[in-house]
Design a protein around this motif. Structure first.
Motif, short mmCIF file in Angstrom:
data_model
loop_
_atom_site.label_atom_id
_atom_site.label_comp_id
_atom_site.label_asym_id
_atom_site.label_seq_id
_atom_site.Cartn_x
_atom_site.Cartn_y
_atom_site.Cartn_z
N ILE A 1 -14.36 16.88 14.82
CA ILE A 1 -13.02 17.00 15.38
C ILE A 1 -13.15 16.98 16.89
CG2 ILE A 1 -10.93 18.39 15.49
CD1 ILE A 1 -11.80 19.77 12.94
N GLU A 2 -12.31 16.19 17.54
CA GLU A 2 -12.33 16.13 19.00
C GLU A 2 -11.23 17.03 19.56
OE1 GLU A 2 -12.94 12.56 22.04
OE2 GLU A 2 -10.86 12.69 21.34
N ARG A 3 -11.63 18.07 20.25
CA ARG A 3 -10.67 18.99 20.85
C ARG A 3 -11.14 19.39 22.24
NH1 ARG A 3 -9.45 22.37 15.29
NH2 ARG A 3 -7.79 21.01 14.56
N GLY A 4 -10.18 19.66 23.10
CA GLY A 4 -10.50 19.92 24.49
C GLY A 4 -10.76 21.37 24.80
N VAL A 5 -11.60 21.60 25.81
CA VAL A 5 -11.87 22.95 26.31
C VAL A 5 -11.84 22.89 27.84
CG1 VAL A 5 -13.29 23.71 24.37
CG2 VAL A 5 -14.37 22.52 26.29
N PRO A 6 -11.43 23.97 28.49
CA PRO A 6 -11.57 24.02 29.94
C PRO A 6 -13.05 24.11 30.28
CG PRO A 6 -10.88 26.15 29.08
CD PRO A 6 -10.83 25.19 27.93
N VAL A 7 -13.45 23.50 31.36
CA VAL A 7 -14.87 23.50 31.72
C VAL A 7 -15.03 23.88 33.18
CG1 VAL A 7 -15.53 21.79 30.00
CG2 VAL A 7 -14.81 21.03 32.27
N ARG A 8 -16.26 24.23 33.50
CA ARG A 8 -16.61 24.61 34.87
C ARG A 8 -18.06 24.25 35.11
NH1 ARG A 8 -15.21 30.35 37.80
NH2 ARG A 8 -16.75 30.26 39.47
N ARG A 9 -18.39 23.90 36.30
CA ARG A 9 -19.77 23.57 36.63
C ARG A 9 -20.44 24.78 37.26
NH1 ARG A 9 -20.91 18.49 35.56
NH2 ARG A 9 -19.16 17.05 35.32
N VAL A 10 -21.57 25.15 36.64
CA VAL A 10 -22.38 26.25 37.15
C VAL A 10 -23.77 25.70 37.38
CG1 VAL A 10 -23.33 28.53 36.68
CG2 VAL A 10 -21.02 27.96 35.89
N GLY A 11 -24.14 25.56 38.64
CA GLY A 11 -25.40 24.90 38.95
C GLY A 11 -25.32 23.44 38.53
N ASP A 12 -26.28 23.01 37.73
CA ASP A 12 -26.30 21.64 37.24
C ASP A 12 -25.68 21.50 35.85
OD1 ASP A 12 -27.67 20.84 39.52
OD2 ASP A 12 -29.63 21.30 38.61
N GLN B 1 -12.31 25.25 17.96
CA GLN B 1 -12.72 25.12 16.56
C GLN B 1 -11.60 25.51 15.61
OE1 GLN B 1 -16.29 24.34 15.21
NE2 GLN B 1 -14.66 23.72 13.81
N TYR B 2 -10.87 26.57 15.93
CA TYR B 2 -9.78 27.04 15.08
C TYR B 2 -8.50 26.22 15.27
CZ TYR B 2 -11.95 31.34 13.27
OH TYR B 2 -12.74 32.25 12.60
N GLY B 3 -8.48 25.32 16.25
CA GLY B 3 -7.31 24.49 16.46
C GLY B 3 -6.17 25.21 17.15
N VAL B 4 -6.50 26.16 18.02
CA VAL B 4 -5.48 26.91 18.75
C VAL B 4 -5.35 26.31 20.15
CG1 VAL B 4 -4.76 29.16 19.61
CG2 VAL B 4 -5.95 28.98 17.42
N ASN B 5 -4.25 25.64 20.39
CA ASN B 5 -4.04 24.95 21.66
C ASN B 5 -3.48 25.89 22.71
OD1 ASN B 5 -3.94 22.92 23.54
ND2 ASN B 5 -2.20 21.85 22.63
N ARG B 6 -3.75 25.56 23.97
CA ARG B 6 -3.14 26.25 25.10
C ARG B 6 -2.39 25.20 25.91
NH1 ARG B 6 -8.62 29.14 27.06
NH2 ARG B 6 -9.48 27.38 25.90
#
Length: 400
Positions: A268-279, A292-297
């Motif tokens: 399943i393709e679902r989005g998450v917020p991301v952040r870069r920490v180091g590399d 994973q549970y399919g709970v959107n924001r």
């Protein structure tokens, strides 16, 4: 003797009667096998009753309350557990707690003996309990973590679960997938056991830190006094999404799914917020759990395939999705999940699930158990008197 001479002592394995039956017999048998140089297995290996989700999640084997604690529950669910038959001497605690106003819910495929004691019956088809638990988790996450943030729940998961820890996102076959926990070693920190110290974001300082209590603190001189969950001034952040609902960087992650009719794996393709920490590109365990549970924001405008609501039967883990699998109505799954969570909030975590071997000995029983355990962790119920996981198994020796 032939086996030891021909193949070696490590090819001899054995087990003893369970300790609950006879400590002397258990000790004598285990000592015999071990002095031979053989492999000592456990009685659980014999009849396969060990709920392996317990050591997977908690690190120990069925460390649960005594049955007298059932009497302190404010909301009691019997899931895969026919208490009057398989826990006969203790069943009175379950029956008597009803006089205190406790609601009792039975989850079983048939109208079993314990169901007549229940205020409500959820007739979940045999072997489909994982689908029901996932749908209830979907409701809990949406209602009590996204639409509103219940402080009692949030404070609990920050301190006692791995939800705030950062996870590396890695590219595999052209797709972004979850990798391992980001550790102090990944960031080049010159500290003892750095590879075994997962890190999280401190909301107070917006810095990456390694909290107390991880495996890296268990062994070594630097960990003395830090093998605990004391947060001090640390405020773990559950998500890497920007504070205040601002839209930050996000990415589509591919997550495993085995809900196909024949059980083959899909994603399943679902989005998450991301952040870069180091590399490293990271998100939190909580971010991945929501995906994973399919709970959107919606405020984050995340990419991917999301349910349109609880009534979306084509999207995995919604209440409507589980209905055709389990036979439990979507409406009942939603209502019981809300009642369970609201009771935990109002009672300080006195929501309890009694689990027996009824859902343990199925293929992928560990995944089913973990879906049920998530309901208790998300509601701050584990480790509370009158709350949490009250597990037991039917011991053959006791029956005989």
């Amino acid at each position: 003797m032939h086996t030891i001479k021909e193949y070696g002592p490590d090819r001899v394995s054995g087990f003893s009667p369970i300790p609950a039956m006879s400590m002397v017999s258990f000790a004598a048998g285990s000592r015999f096998i071990e002095l031979l140089g053989g492999v000592m297995t456990s009685f659980y290996d014999w009849y396969a009753d060990l709920p392996v989700a317990s050591p997977q999640v908690f690190g120990d084997q069925t460390d649960v309350p005594e049955s007298g604690d059932w009497w302190d529950a404010a909301y009691l669910m019997m899931w895969g557990s026919n208490v009057p038959v398989t826990r006969t001497p203790d069943a009175h605690w379950m029956a008597e707690v009803r006089y205190r106003g406790t609601k009792v819910v039975s989850i079983s495929p048939d109208y079993a003996d314990n169901t007549k004691f229940a205020d409500e019956w959820m007739p979940c088809a045999a072997g489909t309990d994982g689908a029901l638990a996932m749908s209830m988790g979907h409701v809990l996450l949406n209602e009590f973590y996204v639409q509103q943030r219940v402080p009692f729940f949030v404070d609990y998961v920050r301190q006692y679960t791995d939800l705030p820890f950062l996870v590396k996102l890695e590219e595999r076959d052209g797709r972004l997938v979850p990798g391992k926990n980001l550790t102090a070693a990944d960031l080049g920190h010159d500290v003892e056991n750095a590879a075994f110290k997962p890190v999280l974001l401190d909301g107070a300082t917006d810095t990456v830190v390694a909290p107390n209590g991880s495996l890296g603190h268990r062994y070594g001189d630097d960990g003395v006094g830090k093998w605990n969950l004391d947060l001090g001034d640390l405020v773990p952040t559950l998500t890497v999404a920007p504070v205040g609902g601002a839209t930050g960087e996000s990415a589509a992650v591919h997550l495993p799914s085995f809900d196909s009719i024949d059980g083959h794996g899909e994603s399943i393709e679902r989005g998450v917020p991301v952040r870069r920490v180091g590399d490293h590109l990271v998100c939190t365990v909580f971010d991945l759990m929501l995906a994973q549970y399919g709970v959107n924001r919606p405020v984050l405008n995340l990419p991917g395939q999301w349910p349109t609501g609880y009534d979306d039967a084509n999207s995995p883990y919604t209440p409507a999705w589980q209905e055709s699998i389990t036979g439990v109505s979507a409406g009942q799954a939603i209502r019981i999940a809300k009642e369970f969570a609201r009771n935990a909030e109002e009672s300080g975590g006195r929501s309890m699930i009694i689990m027996g071997a009824g859902i343990c000995q199925w293929f992928h029983g560990d995944a089913t158990y973990r879906a049920v355990l998530a309901l208790l962790l998300l509601t701050g119920s584990m480790g509370r008197n009158g709350g949490g996981w009250a597990h037991y198994v039917v011991r053959r020796s006791a029956v005989l």
